[in-house]
Design an enzyme around this catalytic site. Structure first.
Site, PDB file in Angstrom:
ATOM      1  N   LYS A 219      -7.262   3.807  -0.520  1.00 23.88           N
ATOM      2  CA  LYS A 219      -5.956   3.475  -1.099  1.00 23.88           C
ATOM      3  C   LYS A 219      -5.898   3.920  -2.565  1.00 23.88           C
ATOM      4  CE  LYS A 219      -2.022   0.680  -1.522  1.00 23.88           C
ATOM      5  NZ  LYS A 219      -1.230  -0.462  -1.157  1.00 23.88           N
TER       6      LYS A 219
ATOM      7  N   GLU B 164      -4.957  -2.691   9.387  1.00 24.37           N
ATOM      8  CA  GLU B 164      -4.794  -1.759   8.258  1.00 24.37           C
ATOM      9  C   GLU B 164      -6.086  -0.975   8.010  1.00 24.37           C
ATOM     10  OE1 GLU B 164      -2.113  -0.896   6.613  1.00 24.37           O
ATOM     11  OE2 GLU B 164      -0.690  -2.510   7.017  1.00 24.37           O
TER      12      GLU B 164
ATOM     13  N   HIS C 236       2.214  -8.826  10.106  1.00 25.59           N
ATOM     14  CA  HIS C 236       2.391  -7.432   9.699  1.00 25.59           C
ATOM     15  C   HIS C 236       1.413  -6.488  10.429  1.00 25.59           C
ATOM     16  CE1 HIS C 236       3.246  -4.090   6.997  1.00 25.59           C
ATOM     17  NE2 HIS C 236       1.943  -3.959   6.784  1.00 25.59           N
TER      18      HIS C 236
ATOM     19  N   HIS D   3       7.307  -1.626  11.278  1.00 22.37           N
ATOM     20  CA  HIS D   3       8.245  -2.506  10.557  1.00 22.37           C
ATOM     21  C   HIS D   3       9.354  -2.980  11.473  1.00 22.37           C
ATOM     22  CE1 HIS D   3       6.981  -1.009   6.318  1.00 22.37           C
ATOM     23  NE2 HIS D   3       6.396  -2.131   6.628  1.00 22.37           N
TER      24      HIS D   3
ATOM     25  N   LYS E 291       2.426  -2.351  -6.646  1.00 21.81           N
ATOM     26  CA  LYS E 291       3.773  -2.690  -6.162  1.00 21.81           C
ATOM     27  C   LYS E 291       3.905  -4.205  -6.149  1.00 21.81           C
ATOM     28  CE  LYS E 291       4.744   1.132  -3.017  1.00 21.81           C
ATOM     29  NZ  LYS E 291       5.040   1.447  -1.618  1.00 21.81           N
TER      30      LYS E 291
ATOM     31  N   HIS F 204       3.747   2.536  10.385  1.00 16.74           N
ATOM     32  CA  HIS F 204       4.619   1.556   9.713  1.00 16.74           C
ATOM     33  C   HIS F 204       6.106   1.723  10.029  1.00 16.74           C
ATOM     34  CE1 HIS F 204       0.977   0.433   7.774  1.00 16.74           C
ATOM     35  NE2 HIS F 204       1.569  -0.418   6.960  1.00 16.74           N
TER      36      HIS F 204
ATOM     37  N   ARG G 102       9.395 -10.288 -20.692  1.00 15.89           N
ATOM     38  CA  ARG G 102       9.312  -8.815 -20.586  1.00 15.89           C
ATOM     39  C   ARG G 102       7.912  -8.296 -20.245  1.00 15.89           C
ATOM     40  NH1 ARG G 102      12.150  -8.901 -25.532  1.00 15.89           N
ATOM     41  NH2 ARG G 102      14.395  -8.877 -25.203  1.00 15.89           N
TER      42      ARG G 102
ATOM     43  N   ASN H  28       1.848   5.208   5.472  1.00 15.23           N
ATOM     44  CA  ASN H  28       2.853   4.628   6.372  1.00 15.23           C
ATOM     45  C   ASN H  28       2.556   4.906   7.842  1.00 15.23           C
ATOM     46  OD1 ASN H  28       4.408   3.472   4.376  1.00 15.23           O
ATOM     47  ND2 ASN H  28       5.522   5.381   4.003  1.00 15.23           N
TER      48      ASN H  28
ATOM     49  N   GLU I  65       4.996   8.499  -5.242  1.00  9.79           N
ATOM     50  CA  GLU I  65       5.220   8.309  -3.812  1.00  9.79           C
ATOM     51  C   GLU I  65       6.099   9.398  -3.187  1.00  9.79           C
ATOM     52  OE1 GLU I  65       5.775   4.382  -1.045  1.00  9.79           O
ATOM     53  OE2 GLU I  65       6.118   4.206  -3.172  1.00  9.79           O
TER      54      GLU I  65
ATOM     55  N   ARG J  14       1.143   9.694  -0.556  1.00 10.75           N
ATOM     56  CA  ARG J  14       1.181   8.243  -0.360  1.00 10.75           C
ATOM     57  C   ARG J  14       1.912   7.868   0.934  1.00 10.75           C
ATOM     58  NH1 ARG J  14       1.769   4.067  -5.462  1.00 10.75           N
ATOM     59  NH2 ARG J  14       1.687   2.123  -4.308  1.00 10.75           N
TER      60      ARG J  14
HETATM   61  N1  LIG Z   1       2.190  -4.730  -2.703  1.00 10.97           N
HETATM   62  C1  LIG Z   1       1.833  -3.991  -1.680  1.00 10.97           C
HETATM   63  O1  LIG Z   1       1.503  -2.803  -1.825  1.00 10.97           O
HETATM   64  C2  LIG Z   1       1.792  -4.611  -0.311  1.00 10.97           C
HETATM   65  C3  LIG Z   1       1.198  -3.927   0.751  1.00 10.97           C
HETATM   66  C4  LIG Z   1       1.128  -4.559   1.995  1.00 10.97           C
HETATM   67  C5  LIG Z   1       1.648  -5.845   2.155  1.00 10.97           C
HETATM   68  N2  LIG Z   1       2.240  -6.472   1.104  1.00 10.97           N
HETATM   69  C6  LIG Z   1       2.778  -7.826   1.223  1.00 10.97           C
HETATM   70  O2  LIG Z   1       1.700  -8.703   1.518  1.00 10.97           O
HETATM   71  C7  LIG Z   1       2.214  -9.847   2.213  1.00 10.97           C
HETATM   72  C8  LIG Z   1       1.320 -10.111   3.391  1.00 10.97           C
HETATM   73  O3  LIG Z   1       0.026 -10.384   2.911  1.00 10.97           O
HETATM   74  P1  LIG Z   1      -0.962 -11.383   3.637  1.00 10.97           P
HETATM   75  O4  LIG Z   1      -1.098 -10.985   5.055  1.00 10.97           O
HETATM   76  O5  LIG Z   1      -2.173 -11.502   2.798  1.00 10.97           O
HETATM   77  O6  LIG Z   1      -0.084 -12.713   3.679  1.00 10.97           O
HETATM   78  P2  LIG Z   1      -0.115 -14.129   2.940  1.00 10.97           P
HETATM   79  O7  LIG Z   1      -0.410 -14.018   1.504  1.00 10.97           O
HETATM   80  O8  LIG Z   1       1.150 -14.786   3.341  1.00 10.97           O
HETATM   81  O9  LIG Z   1      -1.372 -14.853   3.643  1.00 10.97           O
HETATM   82  C9  LIG Z   1      -1.355 -15.108   5.032  1.00 10.97           C
HETATM   83  C10 LIG Z   1      -1.726 -16.569   5.317  1.00 10.97           C
HETATM   84  O10 LIG Z   1      -3.110 -16.760   5.034  1.00 10.97           O
HETATM   85  C11 LIG Z   1      -3.274 -17.883   4.154  1.00 10.97           C
HETATM   86  N3  LIG Z   1      -4.455 -17.591   3.363  1.00 10.97           N
HETATM   87  C12 LIG Z   1      -4.594 -16.682   2.382  1.00 10.97           C
HETATM   88  N4  LIG Z   1      -5.865 -16.612   1.988  1.00 10.97           N
HETATM   89  C13 LIG Z   1      -6.546 -17.513   2.712  1.00 10.97           C
HETATM   90  C14 LIG Z   1      -7.908 -17.917   2.765  1.00 10.97           C
HETATM   91  N5  LIG Z   1      -8.834 -17.315   2.031  1.00 10.97           N
HETATM   92  N6  LIG Z   1      -8.265 -18.907   3.618  1.00 10.97           N
HETATM   93  C15 LIG Z   1      -7.325 -19.481   4.413  1.00 10.97           C
HETATM   94  N7  LIG Z   1      -6.031 -19.140   4.437  1.00 10.97           N
HETATM   95  C16 LIG Z   1      -5.653 -18.164   3.588  1.00 10.97           C
HETATM   96  C17 LIG Z   1      -1.976 -17.974   3.398  1.00 10.97           C
HETATM   97  O11 LIG Z   1      -1.755 -19.266   2.905  1.00 10.97           O
HETATM   98  C18 LIG Z   1      -0.971 -17.577   4.474  1.00 10.97           C
HETATM   99  O12 LIG Z   1      -0.689 -18.695   5.287  1.00 10.97           O
HETATM  100  C19 LIG Z   1       3.653  -9.508   2.579  1.00 10.97           C
HETATM  101  O13 LIG Z   1       4.499 -10.176   1.686  1.00 10.97           O
HETATM  102  C20 LIG Z   1       3.744  -8.007   2.356  1.00 10.97           C
HETATM  103  O14 LIG Z   1       5.033  -7.587   2.006  1.00 10.97           O
HETATM  104  C21 LIG Z   1       2.300  -5.885  -0.123  1.00 10.97           C
END
Ligand SMILES: NC(=O)c1ccc[n+]([C@@H]2O[C@H](COP(=O)([O-])OP(=O)(O)OC[C@H]3O[C@@H](n4cnc5c(N)ncnc54)[C@H](O)[C@@H]3O)[C@@H](O)[C@H]2O)c1
Length: 342
Positions: free
Chosen positions: A214, A172, A249, A239, A130, A235, A108, A232, A224, A228
Site C-alpha cells: 500500500k 484485503e 467490507h 461496494h 484518507k 471494489h 485548522r 480497487n 490517485e 492507486r
Molecule cells: N482511509 C482509508 O483509506 C480506508 C480504507 C479502507 C477502509 N476504510 C474505512 O475503514 C472502516 C472499516 O474499518 P474496520 O473494518 O477496521 O471497522 P471498524 O473500525 O468499525 O471495526 C470493526 C469492529 O471491530 C471492533 N474492533 C476494533 N478493533 C478491535 C479489537 N482489537 N478487538 C475487538 N474489537 C475490535 C470495532 O469496535 C468494530 O465493532 C470503514 O469506515 C471504511 O470506510 C478507510
C-alpha cells in the site's frame, strides 16, 4: 518489530508493525494527548489507558458522521485542546478515518497518529492519509487527505478481534497478493489456517507485506490518477454488494474479487488455473464467493459508483497472480460480460 515509512512530499509517516504499542505512548511529547477510541476497543484494552484523556465513542460505522465530528470537537474544547495538542485514534478504520478528519479540521489542523486495532485497518484504512466521514448513506463523501505522524499496527490488539472481522481484513490481504505480490499470495495459500488462528509471526509477515504494497502504491500515485486504482481490485462490484447486502467490507470485496477474477479469464488475460487458485483461497478462508443479489439490482448500484466516468468504467483485472492492470470497458460490454457470469 518491523519498521516502514511513507514519504509524501516532505512529510514522513513512520509505520510500525509489532507488539505492545501502548508502551510507546510516552514518546508522544505534546502538551496534551487526547485519545479517540470506540467502546469495544476500550472495553478490551482501556485498562492500559487509565490515566489518559479519552473520548470514548460508540462502535460502528454510524459514528462516521458530521454529527459525531461536532460532538468530538465539543469534547476536545471541554478538554481545552489547542493547536499544540495531539489526537491519537486507537481502533479500526472507523475510528482512524474519524480521528484523522477531526484532527485535520480542529483549529485548522493539529497533529495526529493511529494505533490500528483491526486487520483491515492495519493493512489498509490507517495507511494513505484518507480521512473522512459518510453523508446521507454515501461513504467517505466528506474528507481530507492528510498524513498522520505515525501508524502503529499492534498485533496484540488483534487477539480480541472477532473472527468475522479478521476474515474481512484477510480479504484485503488476498487482494494485495493478487494484484502485486505472488510470493505473498503463495504464503497465504500455504498458511491461511495459521493466519486465521491469529499466529503472531504469520500475521506480522502478512501485515508488513501488505502495508509495504500500500505504501509503495500510494507514494507512486499520490493524486490517485493511475496506479492507486489497482487497489480497487474487487471494489467496484464489492461496494455494490456491500451496499445491497450489509455484509462486512472485506466479505463483500471477496465477492467482487471473485467476479473480477472470472471476468479476467473471460476477457482473456488470466489463466483458468490462476483464477481457480484465487477463488479457492477466498473460499478456503471462509469468505463467500457468490451472492443471491439479483443482477439488475447489482448493476444499477454499480452504475452509481463514483469511479464511473462517462460511458466507460475503469475495471481492475488480473493478468497473472501478482499482476493487475486497469481495463477501460464500456458499460454495455461490462453489462453483457457480467450477465454471462452471474
Ligand atoms: N482511509 C482509508 O483509506 C480506508 C480504507 C479502507 C477502509 N476504510 C474505512 O475503514 C472502516 C472499516 O474499518 P474496520 O473494518 O477496521 O471497522 P471498524 O473500525 O468499525 O471495526 C470493526 C469492529 O471491530 C471492533 N474492533 C476494533 N478493533 C478491535 C479489537 N482489537 N478487538 C475487538 N474489537 C475490535 C470495532 O469496535 C468494530 O465493532 C470503514 O469506515 C471504511 O470506510 C478507510
Amino acid at each position: 518489530m518491523n519498521k516502514l515509512s511513507l514519504h509524501i512530499e516532505d512529510h514522513e509517516t513512520s509505520i510500525l508493525v509489532g507488539r505492545d504499542m501502548f508502551t510507546r505512548l510516552e514518546q508522544i511529547k505534546k502538551r496534551k494527548l487526547i485519545i479517540l477510541i470506540d467502546e469495544n476497543v476500550y472495553k478490551f484494552h482501556g485498562a492500559k489507558l487509565a490515566d489518559r484523556e479519552c473520548i470514548i465513542i460508540p462502535q460502528g460505522e454510524k459514528q462516521k458522521s458530521l454529527t459525531y465530528v461536532e460532538h468530538i470537537f465539543r469534547e476536545m474544547l471541554k478538554m481545552e485542546a489547542d493547536r499544540t495538542s495531539f489526537l491519537l485514534g486507537i481502533g479500526g478504520g472507523m475510528v482512524t478515518d474519524l480521528a484523522g478528519f477531526v484532527a485535520s479540521t480542529y483549529m485548522r489542523g493539529i497533529d495526529f497518529g493511529f494505533i490500528s486495532s483491526t486487520l483491515l485497518g492495519q493493512v489498509d484504512a490507517s495507511i494513505g492519509g484518507k480521512n473522512g466521514v459518510n453523508l446521507d448513506g454515501y461513504k467517505n463523501m466528506i474528507g481530507v487527505i492528510r498524513q498522520p505522524e505515525f501508524v502503529w499496527c499492534d498485533l496484540d490488539l488483534l487477539s480480541t478481534l472477532d473472527h468475522s472481522e479478521l476474515v474481512s481484513g484477510f480479504s484485503e490481504v488476498i487482494k494485495y497478493g493478487a494484484i502485486r505480490n505472488k510470493e505473498l499470495f503463495e504464503f497465504l495459500e500455504e498458511n491461511y489456517s495459521l493466519i486465521l488462528r491469529k499466529d503472531p509471526s504469520a500475521l506480522e509477515y502478512i501485515i508488513t507485506q501488505s502495508a509495504s504494497i500500500k505504501i509503495d502504491i500510494v507514494q507512486n500515485d499520490v493524486s490517485e490518477m493511475g496506479e492507486r486504482k489497482l487497489l480497487n481490485f474487487g471494489h467496484t462490484l464489492g461496494h455494490a454488494v456491500e451496499k445491497l447486502s450489509g455484509m462486512l467490507h472485506g466479505e463483500a470485496i471477496a465477492i467482487g474479487m471473485t467476479l473480477a477474477t472470472r471476468l479476467s479469464t473471460k476477457l482473456g488475460s488470466l489463466s483458468v488455473h490462476d483464477a481457480s487458485r484465487l477463488i479457492n483461497l477466498i473460499e478456503a478462508s471462509g469468505l463467500a464467493i457468490d451472492t443471491n443479489i439479483g443482477f439488475d439490482e447489482l448493476y444499477e448500484t454499480l452504475l452509481k459508483d463514483k469511479k464511473r466516468s462517462g460511458e466507460n468504467i475503469s475495471f481492475i483485472l488480473l493478468r497473472n497472480i501478482g499482476e493487475a492492470y486497469i481495463h477501460k470497458i464500456s458499460l454495455d460490454s461490462l453489462k453483457t460480460a457480467l450477465n454471462d457470469l452471474h
